[in-house]
Design an enzyme around this catalytic site. Structure first.
Site, short mmCIF file in Angstrom:
data_model
loop_
_atom_site.label_atom_id
_atom_site.label_comp_id
_atom_site.label_asym_id
_atom_site.label_seq_id
_atom_site.Cartn_x
_atom_site.Cartn_y
_atom_site.Cartn_z
N ARG A 165 0.85 -1.18 0.00
CA ARG A 165 0.00 0.00 0.00
C ARG A 165 0.89 1.23 0.00
NH1 ARG A 165 -3.40 -3.03 -1.36
NH2 ARG A 165 -5.43 -3.41 -0.40
N GLU A 224 -4.52 7.28 -4.76
CA GLU A 224 -4.79 6.61 -6.04
C GLU A 224 -6.15 7.08 -6.56
OE1 GLU A 224 -4.32 2.38 -5.45
OE2 GLU A 224 -2.31 2.65 -4.64
N HIS A 270 -1.90 0.11 -9.76
CA HIS A 270 -2.42 -0.88 -8.79
C HIS A 270 -2.96 -2.12 -9.53
CE1 HIS A 270 -4.11 -1.27 -4.46
NE2 HIS A 270 -3.89 -2.47 -4.98
C1 DGY Z 1 -5.92 -6.37 -2.60
O1 DGY Z 1 -6.57 -7.40 -2.84
O2 DGY Z 1 -5.85 -5.89 -1.48
C2 DGY Z 1 -5.22 -5.75 -3.74
O3 DGY Z 1 -4.51 -4.63 -3.42
C3 DGY Z 1 -6.20 -5.46 -4.85
O4 DGY Z 1 -5.50 -5.72 -6.04
#
Ligand code: DGY
Length: 319
Positions: A237, A266, A285
């Site tokens: 993240r 984002e 992402h």
């Molecule tokens: C998640 O599943 O948390 C991912 O970041 C989405 O792609």
């Protein structure tokens, strides 16, 4: 009477039919400035809420008086106020496992792209600037045999270690709450302190979840500890990193390059200084974003929701 599920992410026809066999389903489009408001209006009737990529805070959920379960189409649960859901007795589920290999593939794609300058040099070709043989100014750095440092040794961290160890002959070091003997044995890996990992790794890869404890875990001090030729990869993240400090470290070439799939905000601002830098590979992402994996995640989320509405223990209950 059937219970009511509000969807804020589209499902394939097959999965929608599966959910509709169990519940009355309403889809809410949460894109655009009115998106949250549309969801807020649909919430009073919802027993279940299924979707992803939207902050569901206490304020938004206050009107969801009948809500029993939230099924997230993601493994990360940083979009949810866990304490608030717990206090209201609302079940929260996620979609682990099915995205592990795909997300590790994304991580390794960024390792290779950043080290071998794939995006920068492919852009040069596309722009018609490949007018003579490339020379040292365009050379990248090797991946095979280099030390892979993984911060957060969960499922995705392990899948990254597997690629590095078996595919690229890389020594593996990692930092996590505690050593993992099975990981040490399988990948000949070593558990080290965070500082020591930053000082030793050629590639520093973040795979840990965003929590109050990990927010801004990597900042100016941590970048200063990294080796001058090292490459930073983030598939966890954006908020785990102090983005201003990262930009600084890249601009000053304190570190060599970065491969980033996640950002503090984002979508990433097109004017972000990160996008002015040749030594940054930025992707939107895409961690789990393949057709197969996104369908598997949605299936998992539907199964979780059906179980929760039936009063059974869902396969992937977070709390
Ligand atoms: C998640 O599943 O948390 C991912 O970041 C989405 O792609």
């Amino acid at each position: 009477m059937k219970k009511h599920v509000v969807l804020y992410k589209k499902l394939s026809p097959e999965l929608l039919a599966r959910l509709q066999a169990e519940a009355q389903v309403t889809f809410v489009d949460t894109t655009g400035p009115e998106g949250r408001e549309r969801l807020r209006q649909a919430l009073p009737q919802a027993h279940g809420l299924l979707g992803a990529s939207l902050k569901l805070d206490a304020n938004l959920l206050a009107g969801a008086s009948q809500l029993q379960a939230v099924s997230s189409v993601s493994v990360g649960v940083d979009n949810y106020d866990l304490a608030y859901l717990k206090q209201r007795g609302i079940v929260l589920t996620n979609t682990p496992d099915v995205l592990t290999q795909t997300t590790a593939d994304t991580g390794f794609a960024l390792v290779l792209a950043a080290a071998r300058r794939v995006v920068e040099l492919a852009t040069l070709v596309r722009n018609g600037e490949w007018t003579k043989n490339i020379g040292p100014a365009q050379f990248g750095t090797d991946v095979h045999g280099k030390t892979l440092g993984i911060i957060g040794m969960g499922r995705i961290g392990e899948a990254l270690a597997q690629r590095g160890h078996f595919g690229f002959d890389m020594p593996i070091i990692y930092n996590s709450h505690s050593p993992k003997p099975a990981v040490d044995q399988r990948f000949n890996a070593r558990h080290v302190s965070l500082d020591s990992l930053l000082q030793q790794a050629d590639f520093v890869c973040l795979t840990l979840p965003l929590t109050a404890e990990t927010e801004k875990l990597i900042g100016a001090r941590q970048f200063a500890l990294m080796r001058p030729g090292s490459i930073f990869i983030n598939i966890s993240r954006g908020k785990v990193v102090d983005e201003a400090a990262l930009i600084n470290a890249l601009q000053s070439r304190q570190i060599r390059a970065a491969g980033l799939d996640v950002f503090e905000r984002e979508p990433l601002d097109p004017h972000s200084p990160l996008l002015q830098l040749d030594n940054v590979v930025a992707t939107p992402h895409i961690g789990s974003a393949t057709e197969e994996t996104r369908e598997a995640m949605a299936r998992c989320a539907v199964d979780n929701m059906i179980a929760a509405l039936r009063g059974e223990t869902p396969p992937n209950r977070v709390q």
